[in-house]
Design an enzyme around this catalytic site. Structure first.
Site, mmCIF file in Angstrom:
data_model
loop_
_atom_site.group_PDB
_atom_site.id
_atom_site.type_symbol
_atom_site.label_atom_id
_atom_site.label_comp_id
_atom_site.label_asym_id
_atom_site.label_seq_id
_atom_site.Cartn_x
_atom_site.Cartn_y
_atom_site.Cartn_z
ATOM 1 N N LYS A 1 29.865 -12.247 4.054
ATOM 2 C CA LYS A 1 31.087 -13.053 3.942
ATOM 3 C C LYS A 1 32.335 -12.224 3.600
ATOM 4 C CE LYS A 1 32.683 -17.335 3.598
ATOM 5 N NZ LYS A 1 32.304 -18.456 4.475
ATOM 6 N N GLY B 1 9.134 -5.722 -3.637
ATOM 7 C CA GLY B 1 8.429 -6.910 -3.146
ATOM 8 C C GLY B 1 7.520 -7.443 -4.220
ATOM 9 N N CYS C 1 10.842 0.449 -6.111
ATOM 10 C CA CYS C 1 9.834 -0.360 -6.794
ATOM 11 C C CYS C 1 8.567 -0.480 -5.935
ATOM 12 C CB CYS C 1 10.440 -1.716 -7.157
ATOM 13 S SG CYS C 1 9.505 -2.540 -8.435
ATOM 14 N N TYR C 2 8.285 -1.652 -5.369
ATOM 15 C CA TYR C 2 7.088 -1.764 -4.523
ATOM 16 C C TYR C 2 7.136 -0.745 -3.380
ATOM 17 C CZ TYR C 2 3.517 -3.871 -1.507
ATOM 18 O OH TYR C 2 2.416 -4.084 -0.723
ATOM 19 N N ASP D 1 34.735 -18.503 8.744
ATOM 20 C CA ASP D 1 33.826 -17.876 9.700
ATOM 21 C C ASP D 1 34.173 -18.239 11.141
ATOM 22 O OD1 ASP D 1 32.722 -17.271 7.311
ATOM 23 O OD2 ASP D 1 31.022 -18.632 7.495
ATOM 24 N N HIS E 1 15.458 -0.632 -10.005
ATOM 25 C CA HIS E 1 16.277 -1.207 -8.921
ATOM 26 C C HIS E 1 17.716 -0.677 -8.976
ATOM 27 C CE1 HIS E 1 13.415 -4.155 -7.361
ATOM 28 N NE2 HIS E 1 12.938 -4.140 -8.583
ATOM 29 N N GLU F 1 19.966 -1.275 -6.862
ATOM 30 C CA GLU F 1 20.883 -2.196 -6.170
ATOM 31 C C GLU F 1 21.471 -3.267 -7.079
ATOM 32 O OE1 GLU F 1 17.669 -1.983 -5.908
ATOM 33 O OE2 GLU F 1 16.669 -3.870 -5.460
#
Ligand code: XMP
Length: 518
Positions: A374, A60, A87-88, A232, A174, A176
């Site tokens: 998606k 964050g 991280c945060y 969708d 990070h 990710e």
């Protein structure tokens, strides 16, 4: 917070406002475990109701010392499940659980190298040194009780910390992002080695459960579905159709903002391939009437959203006995539009299938895809046997060409844009690039410029061409289309589309731009 999730095994990601929070959710799912986002201040009862196998605390933008910094809820420590702070999220663990966080002398952005000091389950089967992506100002300088420093970087003596007994881990970097090449392995280890997940999540497994849930929700009732021709709504309609058969009627509203020949194509696809019962409503005049004189992009979206729902409601009334409206809302739409984000998250655009619903809507919503990203929707579509031709159609925004005409929408300007857009589509397809490019389209700007055609001066419209590559529409880069192709497109547009004398190519990425111009 959350309505009931579709699976048993869930990882909850508490969102402290990082731009990467959705990416964490994606990575967890790629590893075969369902994940969902929750606000950092979600109540303990809401989180417990999800029966998570583990909690991830996102990064964050705040510093733990900011006056209004988001705090780590007390219950996190007491749930008896593993916690991974990123991280945060790591700094919060240190700050709240008795360690120390200080602002680093040098902010650390970009690539760094971690060196492991202690073997631990989070890094099982990973090399002792590896590149990681950093993006932080503060750092942990003293460990909370029970924690060990597990790895360091040249700038952060505590780049990874862990309480191995309790399954609490903190990462200063990070895992990710793609720039941490082994990051997904760290996430996978957290899920399987630390949380003990079994990894049953696949989008396909979602199909049966969702069909059952829809049956239970609808009972003997009747539903209508807003079919748009995109992936969708087609997948949503097919799922609901599997669940309730002819209790579903699809309504395809032509709002007059479609691309060339699109209505015909969609109707053929729905009846030939999807076996859906479709009512066709040509509401062009109604929409264009309501949009007359409107130039503000958000106002356009609101009007289109409102008219859409009104048309559905009137169709539902004429069908009689309809209680449900099916929509192909996706998880990113839910996150971005519903305030699931904690952040100051400025509303970027109101996606009409969520944000623009009128508060007095009469129909109850069925949103079978509201937990999916998606690519997961495409996987579900494939499982349902939808044709590739449909699954790989480029995304097209609900408000259609309205968000690609800058300024007022008139029948003449729509006609100009349609012709230009058809040329872009034809040429990209002819070059064999349709599958490589996420979206490609024309935009009609309000700019006029001087040109020369034949021997005469012209004063005509400026058309912009936009083509982007993207994995999920959240970030995008402009597509490096071959110059020859761009040349052909420009040439054809100025020659074949009356009133256009100049074509430009949009070379901005998202962020800071967006894919659509409005
Ligand atoms: P932006 O322009 O926000 O677009 O970068 C991201 C993706 O979303 C599509 N888009 C929309 N889809 N209703 C939709 O259903 C909308 O109002 C809308 N606005 C943008 C856009 O085409 C891209 O794929």
């Amino acid at each position: 917070m959350a309505s009931k999730t579709p699976v048993e095994e869930t990882i909850v990601i508490l969102d402290f406002g990082s731009q990467y929070t959705q990416l964490i959710a994606r990575r967890v799912r790629e590893c075969g475990v369902f994940s969902c986002l929750a606000r950092y201040d979600a109540s303990e009862a809401d989180i417990r109701a999800l029966r998570p196998k583990g909690i991830i605390l996102s990064g964050g933008p705040a510093s733990v010392y900011d006056e209004n910094a988001p705090r780590l809820p007390d219950y996190v420590e007491c749930l008896g499940i593993p916690v991974l702070g990123i991280c945060y999220g790591m700094q919060l663990m240190a700050y709240h659980w008795g360690g120390r966080v200080e602002s680093a002398e040098y902010r650390e952005y970009g690539l760094s190298q971690i060196e492991l000091e202690v073997c631990n389950p989070l890094f099982r089967s990973l090399p002792p040194t590896m590149p990681v992506w950093m993006s932080h100002g503060d750092k942990v300088t003293a460990l909370p009780p029970g924690f060990l420093a597990l790895a360091h970087t040249p700038n952060s003596p505590i780049a990874v910390m862990g309480n191995l007994e309790r399954g609490f881990y903190g990462l200063q970097f990070h895992p990710e992002v793609a720039h941490t090449p082994r990051g997904v392995d760290i996430v996978r280890n957290f899920l399987y080695e630390v949380c003990g997940c079994t990894g049953k999540w696949k989008p396909a497994s979602f199909v049966q459960e969702t069909i059952a849930a829809i049956r239970a929700q609808v009972g003997e009732g009747h539903a209508i579905c807003a079919l748009s021709g995109g992936v969708d709504s087609a997948v949503a309609a097919t799922l609901v159709h599997r669940a309730i058969g002819d209790q579903l009627t699809c309504v395809f509203v032509n709002h007059g903002l479609l691309r060339a020949n699109e209505a015909e194509q969609i109707l053929a696809l729905a009846s030939d391939h999807l076996n859906l019962r479709v009512r066709y409503v040509d509401a062009t005049d109604r929409f264009l009437g309501a949009l007359r004189g409107i130039t503000d992009p958000e106002e356009k979206r609101r009007i289109i959203g409102r008219e859409f729902i009104r048309v559905f409601e009137s169709e539902a009334r004429s069908l009689g006995g309809v209680r449900f409206l099916v929509q192909g809302t996706l998880y990113p739409d839910v996150i971005e539009s519903s305030g699931a984000r904690t952040q100051m998250a400025a509303l970027i655009k109101t996606h009409h299938n969520v944000g623009g619903l009128p508060p007095d809507m009469e129909l109850e919503l069925i949103e079978p895809l509201r937990w999916l990203f998606k690519d997961e929707v495409r996987a579900v579509g494939k499982e349902l046997g939808l044709p590739d031709e449909l699954l790989h159609r480029q995304p097209f925004p609900g408000p259609g060409l309205a968000v690609r005409i800058i300024g007022e929408i008139t029948p003449e300007r729509l006609d100009t844009l349609r012709r230009a857009d058809a040329i872009v589509c034809q040429e990209v397809a002819a070059a064999g690039l349709a599958q490589d490019v996420w979206q490609y389209f024309a935009v009609l700007t309000p700019v006029k410029s001087v040109g020369v055609m034949g021997d005469a001066r012209s004063y005509g419209n400026l058309v912009a061409v936009r083509a982007v590559t993207s994995a999920d529409g959240m970030t995008a880069d402009w597509a490096r289309l071959p110059y020859d192709l761009l040349g052909r497109i420009a040439n054809r547009i100025v020659n074949e589309v009356p009133g256009v004398n100049r074509v430009v190519y949009d070379i901005s990425s998202k962020p800071p731009s967006t894919i659509e111009w409005e």
